[in-house]
Every structure is written in structure tokens, then in C-alpha cells.
Design a protein around this motif. Sequence first.
Motif, PDB file in Angstrom:
ATOM      1  N   ILE A  34       6.513  -2.194  -0.991  1.00 26.40           N
ATOM      2  CA  ILE A  34       5.722  -2.556   0.179  1.00 26.40           C
ATOM      3  C   ILE A  34       4.551  -1.589   0.281  1.00 26.40           C
ATOM      4  N   ASN A  35       3.348  -2.148   0.371  1.00 24.25           N
ATOM      5  CA  ASN A  35       2.161  -1.308   0.572  1.00 24.25           C
ATOM      6  C   ASN A  35       1.521  -1.652   1.917  1.00 24.25           C
ATOM      7  N   GLY A  36       0.378  -1.023   2.202  1.00 25.66           N
ATOM      8  CA  GLY A  36      -0.266  -1.233   3.492  1.00 25.66           C
ATOM      9  C   GLY A  36      -0.669  -2.670   3.733  1.00 25.66           C
ATOM     10  N   TYR A  37      -0.940  -3.421   2.647  1.00 25.54           N
ATOM     11  CA  TYR A  37      -1.357  -4.812   2.785  1.00 25.54           C
ATOM     12  C   TYR A  37      -0.191  -5.700   3.217  1.00 25.54           C
ATOM     13  N   SER A  38       0.999  -5.430   2.691  1.00 22.08           N
ATOM     14  CA  SER A  38       2.161  -6.267   3.020  1.00 22.08           C
ATOM     15  C   SER A  38       2.912  -5.784   4.260  1.00 22.08           C
ATOM     16  N   LEU A  39       2.534  -4.598   4.762  1.00 25.96           N
ATOM     17  CA  LEU A  39       3.095  -4.133   6.032  1.00 25.96           C
ATOM     18  C   LEU A  39       2.215  -4.644   7.161  1.00 25.96           C
ATOM     19  N   LYS A  40       2.771  -5.543   7.944  1.00 26.97           N
ATOM     20  CA  LYS A  40       2.040  -6.117   9.067  1.00 26.97           C
ATOM     21  C   LYS A  40       2.509  -5.451  10.352  1.00 26.97           C
ATOM     22  N   ASP A  41       1.775  -5.716  11.426  1.00 28.81           N
ATOM     23  CA  ASP A  41       2.181  -5.177  12.724  1.00 28.81           C
ATOM     24  C   ASP A  41       3.473  -5.843  13.170  1.00 28.81           C
ATOM     25  N   GLY A  42       4.576  -5.116  13.058  1.00 29.12           N
ATOM     26  CA  GLY A  42       5.857  -5.618  13.539  1.00 29.12           C
ATOM     27  C   GLY A  42       6.793  -6.124  12.468  1.00 29.12           C
ATOM     28  N   TYR A  43       6.299  -6.360  11.254  1.00 31.06           N
ATOM     29  CA  TYR A  43       7.174  -6.933  10.228  1.00 31.06           C
ATOM     30  C   TYR A  43       6.634  -6.664   8.827  1.00 31.06           C
ATOM     31  N   VAL A  44       7.454  -7.017   7.841  1.00 34.09           N
ATOM     32  CA  VAL A  44       7.062  -6.924   6.438  1.00 34.09           C
ATOM     33  C   VAL A  44       6.812  -8.335   5.920  1.00 34.09           C
ATOM     34  N   ASP A  45       5.667  -8.557   5.297  1.00 33.18           N
ATOM     35  CA  ASP A  45       5.363  -9.856   4.705  1.00 33.18           C
ATOM     36  C   ASP A  45       5.813  -9.839   3.249  1.00 33.18           C
ATOM     37  N   TRP A  46       7.038 -10.300   3.029  1.00 35.99           N
ATOM     38  CA  TRP A  46       7.605 -10.248   1.686  1.00 35.99           C
ATOM     39  C   TRP A  46       6.893 -11.179   0.716  1.00 35.99           C
ATOM     40  N   PHE A  51       5.802  -6.145  -6.949  1.00 38.94           N
ATOM     41  CA  PHE A  51       6.949  -5.952  -7.842  1.00 38.94           C
ATOM     42  C   PHE A  51       6.660  -4.755  -8.748  1.00 38.94           C
ATOM     43  N   ILE A  52       7.690  -3.942  -9.009  1.00 32.32           N
ATOM     44  CA  ILE A  52       7.535  -2.781  -9.884  1.00 32.32           C
ATOM     45  C   ILE A  52       8.714  -2.696 -10.844  1.00 32.32           C
ATOM     46  N   SER A  53       8.621  -1.758 -11.775  1.00 34.11           N
ATOM     47  CA  SER A  53       9.683  -1.585 -12.766  1.00 34.11           C
ATOM     48  C   SER A  53      10.878  -0.842 -12.172  1.00 34.11           C
ATOM     49  N   VAL A  84      12.472  -3.263   8.512  1.00 38.14           N
ATOM     50  CA  VAL A  84      13.092  -3.990   7.402  1.00 38.14           C
ATOM     51  C   VAL A  84      14.273  -4.781   7.959  1.00 38.14           C
ATOM     52  N   ARG A  85      14.065  -6.070   8.175  1.00 37.95           N
ATOM     53  CA  ARG A  85      15.117  -6.924   8.716  1.00 37.95           C
ATOM     54  C   ARG A  85      16.017  -7.474   7.619  1.00 37.95           C
ATOM     55  N   LYS A  86      15.474  -7.577   6.392  1.00 40.63           N
ATOM     56  CA  LYS A  86      16.261  -8.111   5.288  1.00 40.63           C
ATOM     57  C   LYS A  86      15.852  -7.409   4.000  1.00 40.63           C
ATOM     58  N   LEU A  87      16.757  -7.405   3.029  1.00 38.37           N
ATOM     59  CA  LEU A  87      16.500  -6.840   1.698  1.00 38.37           C
ATOM     60  C   LEU A  87      17.149  -7.744   0.663  1.00 38.37           C
TER      61      LEU A  87
END
Length: 436
Positions: A34-46, A51-53, A84-87
Motif C-alpha cells: 500500500i502506498n500513498g496513492y492507494s491509501l484513501k481517507d478512511g480506507y485502503v483501495d485494494w 504487488f511486490i516480490s 485495514v479491514r481485510k487482508l
Amino acid sequence: MKVNVGNDLYLKGRIGWKGLSKSEYLDKSQYRIINGYSLKDGYVDWKIAGFISEERYEESPEIKLEINDILISKDGTIGKVGIVRKLELPSTVASGIFVLRNIIEDKLDTEYLFQFLKSSNFKNFINRVKAEGSTINHLYQRDLIRLEIDVPYIKEQKRISKILKDIDDKIEVNNKINQELEALAKTIYDYWFVQFDFPDANGKPYKSSGGKMVYNTELKREIPEGWEVEKINEVIEVKDGTHDSPKYIENGYKLITSKHLKEGGLDFENANSISEVDYININKRSRVDCGDILFSMIGNIGTVYKVEDETMDFAIKNVALYKTSDNPSLKNYIYMSLKGYYMEAYMANVISGSIQKFIGLGSLRKMPLLLNDEIIAAYTNKTKHIFRQKTNLKKQNQKLAALRDWLLPMLMNGQVTVGEAKAQLGMVAEENVKYE
């Protein structure tokens, strides 16, 4: 009771030399970041998380994410907070994000902590840190560990956090309903205006029933006989926002740019403020009225927002303005056209820029618009209840968000009781937005 972030909670970030470059992101893997772009106000935009190794994931065990971890941005737009509501896959964070974990759950409710960090109390803390001389565009761990939170007893924390989460959950439900409503409107649009199976005079699908088609050179495809194609600026007025760079001030009118344009709403919180003089001068050129459509011209090109806000106390820059308020019978049809097949095909040929992509006003004005008054009127009539319900839910969300933002500090400072908050929430939930 006071909770100190540095002494009582788990706070970690990615070590600087372990930062990842964009070239290390993968198209697909079993590990997310998760980076700053996918971290939204209040939630994570999955949907847009990277993706990384496995190697890169394993090298930083201290920031391997767990359910209910709270994420705080420390670079760029500092102070964005998500949970993080889900993983679904093992996940970690990029170097611009802190991981905050509640390790005293018997004394501190995690949801209460999350809601506190979304409140003006936390924003005030960040502003104090800035005033003390820290770099404006970076939140340091040495500053964050100083944060102290006054919390009531755990039972009261849970009562407060529950009502605030109830509001968040209602907003999320409304957003999902609106996504489904728009998908339905798009399905009808595609069926009628892309596949051309609108109902013919006998109620049968036009093209599938043998309706006559003719080749159109501008669209480079067949369209129904008798239909027309015109440049959109021959149908409605198309403008753009200011080309100037007005001076930003602490309090004033908001200047909305492409990055503040979201389909679910306008991001006023992160928009800069301008003076009344600049606001008036900009709006002489490009005043936004209720019923207009905004379109992002740079960066994330093609975000479309239909303006239905009750107050118009903002100006625009790097945003196209479609004056559909002057021709409301075409508003929803043009809205779907800007989000649909023809605009996507057109943009593929006119977007410019090697590094920062943009689309010029001239190109937007020349976008071909497919026209048949009778079928457009039929589409408007068929979908009017869909768009009315969308508008209703969006306005309810705006009221809910305003109530939540007001309640956050008031509940936590003891100025409003949970019972009073529930009464306020009930009034908003029961309110019926009326239409002419």
C-alpha cells in the motif's frame, strides 16, 4: 486516561534504505503493498494497491500488516488515515506510510483510535507540528510519538466509536448502491447507444431486428439511419477553469483542480483556498452551476463529476466544464457519454504529454456526440428514477459526512452525548430529499 502513541502503541514505518522504486512493482504476485496513492481517507483501495516480490515483503517484518492496523500517510498529503479491514494476501506498506497498531485493547478501543485520527483533533496536532518548524510535506515519527490522546473509559469509547462507525457504514452502503445504480444506467446506455438495440417503433431491439445502419466516417462505425454526429460544443457550451495560478491563503474559497475531482464528490479538504477577488475573477470565465458536469483534464484524465451540490462556493483549474445546466434534458445522456465507449475511443487519439498526460480544451470541444432527439428523450425518461435515487443517496451521504465530521470532536471532547448524536443521526436518516 491519556494514551501516548510512542509509549503505549506500536508505531513503525519502512526504513529509508528499504524503499521500493516503481520499477520493483510487479503486475501480479502473492504479496501486496500500500502506498500513498492507494491509501484513501478512511480506507485502503485494494483495487489500485501494488504487488511486490516475496523477498521485498519478508525483508521488513516490522511492517507486515495485520487486520485493524491503522495507516497514516507521512509524505505528500500528510495525515491521511485508513484502516485495514481485510487482508486477502500478505501485505506491507511503502515508505510514505506509518503502521499504527493498538496493543492495549483492554484500555483503548481500536475503532475509537481510528475515529480520533480522522477527526479535527488529529489535524490540529499536525498543524501544531508544522507551526513548530517541522517540514510541511513530511510527518516525522519523532513528532507522531509525542501525540497524546485523552480517552474515556473503554465502554464509553465503544459507544462513541459505534455511532461513528454506523455513519461510515451507512455512507459505504449508499456508495455501493450508487455504483449499482450507475452500472444499470450504463447497461441501458450501452444497449441503446453502442449496440443500437434501443426499442424500435414496434418495441423490438432496433439493430437485432434488422434496423437500417449506415457508416459514419467520424465515429468509424455504423450508426442507425437518420442519426447525427456533432461536435459536443455545437450542442452545449464547453469551457475550462482558470489558467492562472492564484495565491493560496489559509481561509477562503476552494480551488478545485483535477486531483480534487472524485466521482463520489469533490475533495474540499485537500483543496487549496483562494481570496474572494480571485474567486470572483475565475468565475467570470468558468462559473460552475448546479447541473453542470466537470471533467479532469490532467493527471488522472477522464474523471467525471456531475455537480448537484447545494452551494457553489468554489472555482476550478485544470478542469473542463460542460454547461449542461443550460440544457438539463441532455444532462444525464451527456454524463454517460463522457464516461462511456465513445469518449474512451476518442481520448485514445487526443491525449498529449509524455510525462504528465493531459487533454486540451480544443480536443474536448471537438468530441463527437451521437444524437437522436427521440431516443435520447426516451433514455432520459427510462433512467430518470435511477438518477434521482443516485442524487438522493449522494445528498444523504453529504449530510452524513458533515454530521460525522461535526460529531467526531464533539463526542470525544464530551460536548455532545451519544444519545444526542443518535438523535441527530436519526433525523438525517429519515430525511427525504424532495425533487421538483
